[in-house]
Design a protein around this motif. Structure first.
Motif, PDB file in Angstrom:
ATOM      1  N   ALA A   9     -55.117 -12.565 -28.967  1.00 21.82           N
ATOM      2  CA  ALA A   9     -56.581 -12.656 -28.990  1.00 21.82           C
ATOM      3  C   ALA A   9     -57.040 -14.092 -29.250  1.00 21.82           C
ATOM      4  N   ALA A  10     -56.388 -14.768 -30.195  1.00 23.10           N
ATOM      5  CA  ALA A  10     -56.753 -16.160 -30.497  1.00 23.10           C
ATOM      6  C   ALA A  10     -56.482 -17.064 -29.299  1.00 23.10           C
ATOM      7  N   VAL A  16     -60.811 -19.716 -23.292  1.00 24.08           N
ATOM      8  CA  VAL A  16     -62.189 -19.685 -22.803  1.00 24.08           C
ATOM      9  C   VAL A  16     -63.064 -20.744 -23.477  1.00 24.08           C
ATOM     10  N   VAL A  17     -62.898 -20.934 -24.781  1.00 26.75           N
ATOM     11  CA  VAL A  17     -63.739 -21.862 -25.537  1.00 26.75           C
ATOM     12  C   VAL A  17     -62.984 -23.180 -25.694  1.00 26.75           C
ATOM     13  N   SER A  18     -63.407 -24.185 -24.969  1.00 27.29           N
ATOM     14  CA  SER A  18     -62.699 -25.457 -24.878  1.00 27.29           C
ATOM     15  C   SER A  18     -62.801 -26.293 -26.151  1.00 27.29           C
ATOM     16  N   GLY A  23     -68.203 -29.646 -31.365  1.00 27.00           N
ATOM     17  CA  GLY A  23     -68.902 -28.574 -32.067  1.00 27.00           C
ATOM     18  C   GLY A  23     -68.234 -27.223 -31.977  1.00 27.00           C
ATOM     19  N   ASN A  24     -67.275 -27.045 -31.067  1.00 28.48           N
ATOM     20  CA  ASN A  24     -66.618 -25.746 -30.950  1.00 28.48           C
ATOM     21  C   ASN A  24     -65.590 -25.511 -32.051  1.00 28.48           C
ATOM     22  N   ASN A  52     -54.133 -22.286 -20.284  1.00 30.19           N
ATOM     23  CA  ASN A  52     -54.585 -22.468 -18.907  1.00 30.19           C
ATOM     24  C   ASN A  52     -53.444 -22.885 -17.982  1.00 30.19           C
ATOM     25  N   LEU A  53     -52.193 -22.681 -18.464  1.00 32.63           N
ATOM     26  CA  LEU A  53     -50.965 -22.908 -17.682  1.00 32.63           C
ATOM     27  C   LEU A  53     -50.806 -24.356 -17.217  1.00 32.63           C
ATOM     28  N   ASP A  54     -51.192 -25.303 -18.065  1.00 34.83           N
ATOM     29  CA  ASP A  54     -51.033 -26.723 -17.759  1.00 34.83           C
ATOM     30  C   ASP A  54     -50.074 -27.346 -18.774  1.00 34.83           C
TER      31      ASP A  54
END
Length: 125
Positions: A9-10, A16-18, A23-24, A52-54
């Protein structure tokens, strides 16, 4: 299973949240207070890249993380198997392995702050 579900989940949230957007996520306290990269600096961005498979992007952020992730995953599976079968752990790890881990982490933290090695070890901010 709860640990695995939490990790998935993390990682999904991190995908999704870059962490590249300000601020993220919080800033590394060591970097904020001293201006030096700690051994973990760039790990959040490296995990984002892995999600993201990079792999190349992950190496650019924190090369030590690419070594640590498989070790942590295998360690978790061994722990889960021991827990499932009811066997007790004999010891955490051999003393030499713990010392080697400490040396590698400290050396990584020092070398990534050497300007000549920055292109390879410093996180690509």
């Amino acid at each position: 299973m709860a640990v695995a579900a939490g990790a998935v989940a993390a990682l999904g949230y991190l995908r999704v949240v870059s962490p590249y957007e300000t601020g993220n996520y919080p800033t590394c306290p060591t970097l904020a207070l001293t201006g030096l990269y700690c051994p973990g600096c760039g790990s959040l961005r490296a995990l984002h890249e892995l999600a993201n498979l990079d792999a190349a992007g992950a190496v650019a952020m924190n090369p030590l993380l690419l070594v640590a992730v498989p070790v942590l995953v295998v360690s978790w599976f061994l722990w889960a198997r021991r827990t499932w079968t009811g066997r007790r752990r004999q010891r955490l790890a051999p003393p030499w392995a713990l010392r080697l881990l400490l040396v590698v982490v400290v050396l990584h933290g020092v070398l990534r702050n050497v300007p000549a090695l920055a292109p390879w070890l410093a996180p690509g901010l």
